[in-house]
Scaffold this active site. Structure first.
Site, short mmCIF file in Angstrom:
data_model
loop_
_atom_site.label_atom_id
_atom_site.label_comp_id
_atom_site.label_asym_id
_atom_site.label_seq_id
_atom_site.Cartn_x
_atom_site.Cartn_y
_atom_site.Cartn_z
N PRO A 11 30.48 43.92 41.55
CA PRO A 11 30.27 44.23 42.96
C PRO A 11 31.35 43.69 43.88
CG PRO A 11 28.58 42.71 42.17
CD PRO A 11 29.38 43.13 40.99
N ASN A 12 31.68 44.51 44.85
CA ASN A 12 32.62 44.22 45.94
C ASN A 12 34.08 44.20 45.52
OD1 ASN A 12 30.57 43.96 47.99
ND2 ASN A 12 30.03 42.04 47.00
N ARG A 19 38.85 42.72 51.48
CA ARG A 19 37.81 41.69 51.53
C ARG A 19 38.41 40.30 51.35
NH1 ARG A 19 34.32 40.05 46.57
NH2 ARG A 19 32.85 38.63 47.55
N TYR A 24 40.88 36.44 47.85
CA TYR A 24 41.08 37.42 46.78
C TYR A 24 42.44 38.11 46.80
CZ TYR A 24 36.08 36.75 46.39
OH TYR A 24 34.84 36.19 46.24
N ASN A 75 34.70 40.86 35.22
CA ASN A 75 34.55 40.08 36.43
C ASN A 75 33.23 40.57 37.02
OD1 ASN A 75 34.48 38.99 39.00
ND2 ASN A 75 36.67 39.25 39.35
N ALA A 78 29.38 38.50 42.00
CA ALA A 78 28.23 37.65 42.30
C ALA A 78 27.18 37.67 41.18
CB ALA A 78 27.59 38.06 43.62
N HIS A 81 26.51 34.65 38.73
CA HIS A 81 25.74 33.45 39.04
C HIS A 81 24.24 33.59 38.84
CE1 HIS A 81 29.63 32.54 40.59
NE2 HIS A 81 29.54 33.52 41.46
N ASP A 88 22.31 38.92 29.01
CA ASP A 88 21.67 39.39 27.78
C ASP A 88 22.39 40.59 27.20
OD1 ASP A 88 19.83 37.36 28.08
OD2 ASP A 88 18.20 38.66 28.78
N GLU A 99 35.24 36.47 30.38
CA GLU A 99 34.87 36.43 31.80
C GLU A 99 36.11 36.07 32.61
OE1 GLU A 99 31.87 33.78 34.63
OE2 GLU A 99 32.46 33.00 32.67
N HIS A 101 37.71 35.60 36.80
CA HIS A 101 37.50 35.53 38.24
C HIS A 101 38.85 35.29 38.90
CE1 HIS A 101 33.18 35.52 37.87
NE2 HIS A 101 33.33 34.66 36.88
N SER A 103 39.26 33.97 42.00
CA SER A 103 39.22 32.65 42.64
C SER A 103 38.69 31.61 41.65
CB SER A 103 38.31 32.69 43.87
OG SER A 103 36.96 32.89 43.49
N ARG A 108 34.61 26.51 44.85
CA ARG A 108 34.04 27.20 46.01
C ARG A 108 32.63 26.68 46.28
NH1 ARG A 108 34.90 33.36 45.71
NH2 ARG A 108 34.28 33.12 47.89
N ARG A 112 28.38 29.11 43.35
CA ARG A 112 29.35 29.88 42.57
C ARG A 112 29.83 29.13 41.33
NH1 ARG A 112 30.84 34.37 45.63
NH2 ARG A 112 30.72 34.02 47.87
#
Length: 143
Positions: A11-12, A19, A24, A75, A78, A81, A88, A99, A101, A103, A108, A112
């Site tokens: 998302p985002n 953003r 970012y 990635n 949100a 978290h 799963d 995984e 990210h 940032s 942060r 997060r």
């Protein structure tokens, strides 16, 4: 046989470049995707990229990846978290998942710093900007 990898943006991430550029960066998702595909090609990998703001779509893509890809870079935004459903799905697919990210999630907000998906991922790379993705592509080539 060429190894195939899937990159999932959560998302985002479709708003990269717009953003919170202080967090970012200024690069658009289209430019990032082009760079990821170029890096994958340089490593001898075939790469597909998927972005969704919807948890179920990400889960469906992870399920489909188990028979179509040799590994996944994710990635989860949100969802990192709190999405036990994505956690799963990663645990169920039995292919390596890295995984990433942009940032440093540990530097942060407190919420997060907790990744519920990290324990079921092969590894995690964060805090290195877009280099986090490029390093994950290199790692996939070497796994």
């Amino acid at each position: 046989m060429i190894k195939k990898i899937l990159v999932i943006h959560g998302p985002n991430l479709n708003l990269l470049g717009e953003r919170e550029p202080g967090v970012y960066g200024n690069m658009s998702i289209d430019t990032l995707n082009s760079n990821i595909i170029d890096r994958a090609r340089e490593q001898g990998l075939e790469c597909e990229i998927f972005q969704s703001n919807h948890e179920g779509a990400i889960i469906d893509k992870l399920h489909a990846a188990r028979t179509a890809f040799d590994g996944v870079i994710i990635n989860a935004g949100a969802y990192t978290h709190y999405s036990y459903a994505i956690r799963d799905a990663i645990a169920a697919i039995k292919i390596p998942v890295i995984e990433v990210h942009i940032s440093n999630i540990d530097a942060r907000e407190e919420f997060r710093a907790n990744s519920v998906i990290a324990p079921v991922c092969r590894g995690s790379i964060c805090g290195l900007g877009f280099l986090s993705y490029y390093l994950a592509v290199q790692a996939m080539a070497e796994l």
